[in-house]
Enzyme design. Structure first.
Site, mmCIF file in Angstrom:
data_model
loop_
_atom_site.group_PDB
_atom_site.id
_atom_site.type_symbol
_atom_site.label_atom_id
_atom_site.label_comp_id
_atom_site.label_asym_id
_atom_site.label_seq_id
_atom_site.Cartn_x
_atom_site.Cartn_y
_atom_site.Cartn_z
ATOM 1 N N GLU A 120 -2.214 -17.846 7.580
ATOM 2 C CA GLU A 120 -1.453 -18.522 8.630
ATOM 3 C C GLU A 120 -1.313 -17.622 9.861
ATOM 4 O O GLU A 120 -1.420 -18.083 11.006
ATOM 5 C CB GLU A 120 -0.076 -18.912 8.094
ATOM 6 C CG GLU A 120 -0.123 -20.020 7.060
ATOM 7 C CD GLU A 120 1.256 -20.379 6.539
ATOM 8 O OE1 GLU A 120 1.705 -21.511 6.782
ATOM 9 O OE2 GLU A 120 1.882 -19.521 5.882
ATOM 10 N N GLU A 140 -0.553 -21.962 -1.953
ATOM 11 C CA GLU A 140 0.808 -22.500 -2.035
ATOM 12 C C GLU A 140 0.964 -23.615 -3.061
ATOM 13 O O GLU A 140 2.019 -23.742 -3.685
ATOM 14 C CB GLU A 140 1.253 -22.983 -0.644
ATOM 15 C CG GLU A 140 1.667 -21.870 0.310
ATOM 16 C CD GLU A 140 0.498 -21.135 0.934
ATOM 17 O OE1 GLU A 140 0.742 -20.198 1.715
ATOM 18 O OE2 GLU A 140 -0.673 -21.481 0.658
#
Length: 263
Positions: A120, A140
């Site tokens: 990210e 995730e």
């Protein structure tokens, strides 16, 4: 001169290139709360410094750019304080946004593992250059987190089908695959990575800074707008009215390199 924060090294060179290094090699540059806070403070400072023209973000240790959230710290904090983890709160709210909104061109240098929040962070940069040995993962869905920033940025960088595959499956992929997706700008052998990044940063420094600032604002602000509305955006300062515009045309006429003032 290298500025030492607790888990971050910031080196602003005389050439206008600032190199920011995630400095937790013993934890593969996992994003602790302290490191996230350091990133926010560093990019806020670099954004407003006139002597900084380009920001390069990289890891230390060679094993990972960053393996993402420090899950051990997160678990220890949850256990001690009985507080659930929530994204976009306190120190976790700003780092990705701060990097994304930095008005200087930003380059992520990726080697080793680039995982979760580390990926990210790379997506928050304008350009991504990777060693061909780099490995990427958004895990995730395997650990019950949400990739709040990545779930918004990834489909802005790659086709939606690729974004869903990366997010849903939580499986590692290599640099060649990331390049094919459009997630990376350049892939090089590890021994050529530094030279490639140095050359790219030097090229960006040679370009008109106000023009680059304008491009960045137009791309970010206009990408979600209808074209007729986007064409009427006018994020300042305007390159058309700048001293650099006059310098650029004069340098072209005189067959010399321009001397940009950023005004």
């Amino acid at each position: 001169m290298v500025e030492h924060r607790s888990d971050l090294l910031v080196d602003v060179g005389a050439d206008g290139v600032a190199v920011v290094r995630l400095n937790r090699p013993e934890r593969r540059n996992a994003l602790s709360r302290g490191l996230l806070s350091d990133i926010t403070a560093a990019f806020t400072d670099l954004d407003r410094r006139r002597d900084v023209r380009v920001v390069v973000l990289r890891g230390t240790g060679g094993q990972a750019f960053s393996v993402g959230a420090d899950l051990k710290e997160m678990h220890d904090r949850d256990t001690a304080e009985h507080l659930p983890y929530e994204p976009m709160r306190e120190a976790t709210r700003n780092p990705y946004e701060t990097v994304l909104e930095c008005r200087k061109p930003t380059i992520a240098v990726l080697e080793g593992w680039v995982v979760g929040g580390g990926l990210e962070l790379a997506m928050a940069c304008d350009l991504r250059v990777a060693a061909d040995t780099a490995r990427f993962l958004m895990p995730e869905s395997k650990v019950g987190l949400g990739a709040n920033f990545g779930s918004q940025m990834l489909p802005r960088l790659v086709p939606a089908g690729f974004a869903f595959e990366v997010l849903y499956l939580a499986e590692p992929f290599d640099a060649a695959t990331a390049l094919r997706m459009g997630l990376l700008n350049r892939v090089t052998p590890p021994e050529e990575l530094d030279a490639t990044v140095d050359a790219l940063a030097a090229t960006l420094v040679s370009r008109a800074p106000i023009t680059l600032q304008r491009y960045k604002a137009m791309v970010h602000l206009g990408s979600s707008l209808p074209i007729a509305t986007a064409l009427r955006l006018d994020p300042g300062p305007s390159p058309y009215l700048s001293e650099d515009r006059a310098e650029g045309t004069a340098a072209f006429s005189q067959k010399r390199a321009p001397q940009w003032s950023g005004r």
